[in-house]
Structure formats: structure tokens, C-alpha cells
Design a protein around this motif. Structure first.
Motif, short mmCIF file in Angstrom:
data_model
loop_
_atom_site.label_atom_id
_atom_site.label_comp_id
_atom_site.label_asym_id
_atom_site.label_seq_id
_atom_site.Cartn_x
_atom_site.Cartn_y
_atom_site.Cartn_z
N ARG A 1 -39.56 -85.13 -4.25
CA ARG A 1 -39.37 -84.26 -5.41
C ARG A 1 -40.63 -83.45 -5.70
N ARG A 2 -41.77 -84.13 -5.61
CA ARG A 2 -43.06 -83.46 -5.85
C ARG A 2 -43.29 -82.36 -4.81
N LEU A 3 -43.08 -82.68 -3.54
CA LEU A 3 -43.31 -81.72 -2.48
C LEU A 3 -42.35 -80.53 -2.57
N PHE A 4 -41.09 -80.82 -2.87
CA PHE A 4 -40.09 -79.76 -2.97
C PHE A 4 -40.42 -78.84 -4.14
N THR A 5 -40.79 -79.44 -5.28
CA THR A 5 -41.14 -78.64 -6.46
C THR A 5 -42.30 -77.71 -6.16
N GLU A 6 -43.33 -78.26 -5.51
CA GLU A 6 -44.52 -77.48 -5.19
C GLU A 6 -44.18 -76.35 -4.21
N ALA A 7 -43.41 -76.68 -3.18
CA ALA A 7 -43.10 -75.68 -2.15
C ALA A 7 -42.24 -74.55 -2.70
N LYS A 8 -41.22 -74.89 -3.47
CA LYS A 8 -40.33 -73.86 -4.01
C LYS A 8 -41.04 -73.01 -5.06
#
Length: 344
Positions: free
Chosen positions: A205-212
Motif C-alpha cells: 500500500r505504501r509503495l503503490f501510494t508513493e508510486a501513483k
């Protein structure tokens, strides 16, 4: 739930004001029922909205000391007001899929944030403003707060690549030129939906939030720079057509419950029906009807997260007179019945 409102507001204010530094320093201050961690680090909090004012959530995540990400999803039954006092200069990128709200500054007065828009706001240190969300508004938005140098250095933002009317907005010049709005492009709209619908937890969730969030920022400034390069031909028929198509998109988003007919929409934006249909699909990747239906079904999917609303109430909210028609349309769009959402 009434007693929870004041401390919640204070802590929201502190999160905005100090880039969540207060949460890191004093996590015990956040140990009340409507806040819980939503990622695998100590840098994220989730605020559940479940009272007489609103139902939904805010998720706030600080991937580093220079950036704060806020995901907001919810239906506001009453007007919501929040005073924001930045403790340092901040550049805010606000991507609004839906929702009626605005910002009020002491010297400039109130400015509205349109639906289906991206905006850039440069706020000077200790220059307070009031954020308000209108009653009976369904807010779906992604907001990115960044320290100016972090934005400029991390994303390669160069003053020379900005049109003159945006230089003060992006780089903090005259205070009466600190906000600018753009229509959401299809790519940005898809990014917002991806962030608000992500199924991930923990590190993912953290990685996806940051990437998007990074992708949203890249898209916005790339589109600004691309348009700037095209300034010598800004008055061409192709550019005028693009403006009319974005206006058509805005109308469809704002009136998604009862969208105008294609003929009426074409008249409203000054295009003939054939041109509207062909060029809309070219730019947005779907027909006018497909865009309307997809947007309406995604709004329904959001509302179904609120277990206080019955399926028939959700159907009515998104413009269906008969729940059975809504159920059939929802299943056609997503491949499962509306009630299956409640099992997730």
C-alpha cells in the motif's frame, strides 16, 4: 461521535501544519478511536469519518520529511470547514475527481476548486486559509503537499519551462497568483481512481501510494510543459477543439446523475454531434456514453462502502429510479452484484 470532532480537527490541522511531524513525535496523541495506522511504517494515519457531518475517510501518509499525501473519500451531509496554518512554504497539488469545495484567503477571498480538476497552490509560511467542503458533496480527491525545493529538485521543475502565468504559482511569486486550475486529463483521472480503489495493505500500500502520487505529479507537469511548447499554435482549431472536449468532460462529471444527451452536450460546448463523439473517444479513450456509465458506476462503488446506505439509496444517489436497473448495470460493469461489495 460529537466529542471526537474537535480533537480530530486539531490533529488534522497539525498534520497539515507540520507535515505529520506531530504524529512522529507524539504518537500517543493519536490514540483515539477514529484513527488507525494504515501502512507498515509510522508515517501513515487513517481518519474515519462517521458522524452527522460526513461518512468516509481521510488517509494521510508522509513518505519523507518533505511530502504529505492525503487521500480523501466521503459523503458530506453538512458543510465542513477546516482552518489550515502552514508553518512553512508549501506547494500543494490537488487532484479532485468529484466534490464541491473551495479555499478562502483573508486578502483574496474565496476561490472554488472545480470538480474534475487539478490545481497548483503555493502557500506562504503562516498564511492561513480556510478549506470548506459543501454540504451534500461526495468528495473524491488526492492532495499532495510538498516543500518547494523537494518538488523542484525531485521532479525536475524548471521555471524556464513554465508559461509566464504559472511561474508565480509554481515558484511562489505574487500572492494573488498562487492558485491555478487545470482540467483533469484521462491519465490523471485513472491515477486518482487507482489510488482511491487500491486493494493493497502494508508495504504494498505504501509503495503503490508513493508510486501513483509521483506519477500524478509527473503527468501534471509534463502536460503543462507540453502545452507550453505548443503556445505558438495555441489559437489553432485543434487547440480550441481540445478545450471544448475538456469542457464536455467537466459537464459529464458534474452532472453524472443525469447527464445531458449527446445532442444537448454538443450544443452546450459548441460542437456538432459527429465531431464530439469522434474526438471525445480519441482523447479520452471511450465514447461519451461509456465515460458517463463508467464514472457513474465508480461513484456507486464508492457509495457502497458506506454500510449506512442501502443499495436502493445508492441507486437513487447515482441517478437510477429503479434499483433493479442499477443492479443490472453494476453487474455488467464490474462482473459482480452490488451486495458483493459489502462482503469485502
Amino acid at each position: 461521535m460529537k466529542p471526537m470532532q474537535d480533537p480530530t480537527r486539531k490533529d488534522i490541522n497539525r498534520i497539515y501544519a507540520g507535515f505529520n511531524q506531530a504524529y512522529r513525535a507524539e504518537p500517543e496523541r493519536y490514540e483515539f478511536l477514529n484513527i488507525s495506522q494504515f501502512c507498515d511504517t509510522d508515517n501513515g494515519v487513517r481518519l474515519e469519518l462517521n458522524d452527522d457531518k460526513a461518512r468516509g475517510y481521510w488517509e494521510l501518509y508522509r513518505p519523507n520529511n518533505d511530502m504529505l499525501i492525503c487521500l480523501a473519500e466521503g459523503h458530506y451531509h453538512a458543510r465542513y470547514d477546516q482552518r489550515i496554518m502552514p508553518t512553512e512554504d508549501i506547494v500543494t497539488l490537488r487532484f479532485v475527481l468529484s466534490g464541491n469545495y473551495g479555499l478562502t484567503f483573508k486578502s483574496e477571498g474565496r476561490v472554488e476548486i472545480p470538480q474534475a480538476s487539478a490545481s497548483i497552490l503555493y502557500t506562504k509560511k503562516e498564511r492561513e486559509f480556510d478549506l470548506s467542503i459543501a454540504n451534500d458533496s461526495h468528495l473524491s480527491s488526492v492532495t499532495l503537499h510538498m516543500k518547494p525545493n523537494f518538488l523542484y529538485n525531485s521532479f525536475g521543475i524548471n521555471r524556464s519551462k513554465m508559461p509566464s502565468h504559472l511561474q508565480d504559482v509554481v515558484f511562489g511569486g505574487k500572492l494573488n497568483k498562487n492558485l491555478y486550475n487545470f482540467p483533469l486529463s484521462p491519465g490523471m483521472m485513472n491515477n486518482i481512481i487507482d489510488l482511491l480503489r487500491m486493494p493493497y495493505e502494508g508495504a504494498r500500500r505504501r509503495l503503490f501510494t508513493e508510486a501513483k502520487s509521483a506519477e500524478l505529479t509527473c503527468r501534471l507537469f509534463q502536460e503543462i510543459e507540453d502545452d507550453f511548447k505548443a503556445i505558438p499554435v495555441m489559437a489553432t482549431p485543434a487547440h480550441t477543439l481540445k478545450i471544448k472536449l475538456y469542457e464536455a468532460q467537466r459537464i459529464l462529471v458534474e452532472r453524472y446523475q443525469a447527464p445531458p444527451t449527446i445532442a444537448a452536450l454538443a450544443r452546450e460546448v459548441g460542437l456538432n454531434r459527429t465531431t464530439l463523439c469522434a474526438e471525445f473517444k480519441e482523447i479520452f479513450g471511450s465514447t461519451v456514453s461509456e465515460f458517463c456509465q463508467s464514472y457513474r458506476m465508480n461513484k456507486a462503488r464508492e457509495l457502497l462502502q458506506d454500510r449506512n446506505l442501502s443499495i436502493s439509496q445508492v441507486a437513487e444517489e447515482v441517478g437510477y429510479e429503479h434499483p433493479s436497473n442499477f443492479t443490472a448495470a453494476f453487474k455488467k460493469q464490474f462482473g459482480f452484484l452490488p451486495k458483493a461489495i459489502r462482503a469485502f
